[in-house]
Enzyme design. Sequence first.
Site, short mmCIF file in Angstrom:
data_model
loop_
_atom_site.label_atom_id
_atom_site.label_comp_id
_atom_site.label_asym_id
_atom_site.label_seq_id
_atom_site.Cartn_x
_atom_site.Cartn_y
_atom_site.Cartn_z
CE1 TYR A 58 -3.12 -2.95 0.25
CE2 TYR A 58 -3.40 -2.53 2.59
CZ TYR A 58 -3.70 -3.27 1.47
OH TYR A 58 -4.58 -4.32 1.56
CG HIS A 124 -1.43 -8.87 -0.35
ND1 HIS A 124 -0.96 -7.58 -0.19
CD2 HIS A 124 -2.77 -8.74 -0.51
CE1 HIS A 124 -1.96 -6.73 -0.26
NE2 HIS A 124 -3.06 -7.40 -0.45
N PRO A 219 -16.37 -4.78 3.47
CG PRO A 219 -16.31 -4.20 5.75
CD PRO A 219 -15.42 -4.43 4.55
CG LEU A 220 -18.74 -0.36 4.93
CD1 LEU A 220 -18.24 0.97 5.47
CD2 LEU A 220 -20.18 -0.63 5.40
N GLY A 221 -18.73 -2.64 0.54
CA GLY A 221 -18.83 -2.63 -0.92
C GLY A 221 -18.10 -1.49 -1.58
N GLY A 223 -17.49 1.30 -0.52
CA GLY A 223 -18.18 2.57 -0.24
C GLY A 223 -19.61 2.64 -0.74
CG PHE A 224 -22.83 0.91 -4.04
CD1 PHE A 224 -23.00 1.82 -5.07
CD2 PHE A 224 -23.93 0.13 -3.67
CE1 PHE A 224 -24.22 1.95 -5.71
CE2 PHE A 224 -25.15 0.25 -4.31
CZ PHE A 224 -25.30 1.16 -5.34
CG LEU A 225 -22.87 -2.13 0.44
CD1 LEU A 225 -22.51 -3.42 1.18
CD2 LEU A 225 -24.17 -2.31 -0.33
#
Length: 332
Positions: A58, A124, A219-221, A223-225
Amino acid sequence: MERRTIGAGALAVGAVGLGCMPMSWAYSSSRQRGEESLRTVHRALDLGTTLLDTADMYGPFTNELLMGRVLKERRPDAFVSTKVGLLVGEQHIVANGRPGYVKRACDASLRRLQTDVIDLYQLHRADPEIPVEETWGAMAELVQAGKVRALGLCAVGARGGRRSGARLHDATIRQLQRVQQVFPVSAVQAELSVWSPEALETLLPWCEARGVGFLAAMPLGNGFLTGTLTPGQGFEPDDVRARHPRFTAEMMAANQPIVVGLRRIAARHGEGVTPAQVALAWVLAQGRHVVPVPGAKRERWAAENARAEALRLTSEDLAEVAELPRARESWD
C-alpha cells in the site's frame, strides 16, 4: 467494544477493524492526507478498534510508515496486521513468494511499523512460480523467530468466477488445505458484504469448522453500501472504482435498491443509524469468528463504523437483507 478471537491461538481484537489501505492506496489520491489519516487511526483506537490492517504494497510502503507513526506511541492498543507477497511496479503488480524475499520483507515491515513483532502476517497472494508450502514455511519460521505471532492468508481477488459460474473460493480452500499441513492458519481475509456474500457458501464454513478467524474485506462494498455515492459521479483515474464492474453510472443506478433496503432497516433502528452500520452489523451477524475490516481515512467514518458493533439486527432484518436484489455488474 466487543472483542472477538482470531484463530485457535485466541488472539483478541475489537469486533470491527480498520482497513488502512484507502489512506495511501487504491482510492482517490487527491483525498489522501497523512495528518488526517493519523487522527483517524487514533480515533479508531480510542473507540476500541484494535485491528489495523495494512500491507507493504500500500503506497507502496507509505501506509506501513504511516502506521508506524501511530504504533510508536500506541503499540499496546493495536493489533497489527500486515501482508507480504506482492511487488508494485510502474504499471503492474507481481507476486513474490520466495522464502528469502519473505524474510527480508518482514524485517523491512517491522522497521517501517516501528515494532518488534507483527500480530498477524498475511500472505497477500501466492506466487505461481513457488510452491505455496515453501512460502508458508518461511512465514512459519518468522513465527518461530518471534517476529510474527500468527499467520493469515488473503483470498481477495478476481471476480471472474462469478461470470463462469465456478464457486469463487474453491481454489482458496485447496490452498488453505495445503498450507495447514505446514503451519496453522489463524485467519483468512476475503470479501464479504451484503452485495458480495459468496464467502458464505464454502469459505466461511471452512473457517468456522477449524477455528480460523475470518476478516471480512470490503464489508461496505467499496463505499457503495454507505449510501454516500451518487450514480455517475465519476472517480479519479487512480481510484479502483473507475474500473470496477459495479461502479459504472448504469450499474450504480441499477444497484440503488440495495442501499434503499439498508436505509429502510436503519430507519427502524432509530435516528442516526446509517446504511453503513446496517451493512457492518450484517457481517458481524455471520459468526463470532467474523471481523469486518472497513476501510476509512476520515475520523467521522471510523467512528461511525466502530459504533456498528452495538447494532443488533433482528431475524426480520436479516431476512429482509436476504431478499435484497443481487448486485449487478457491467457484464450482466
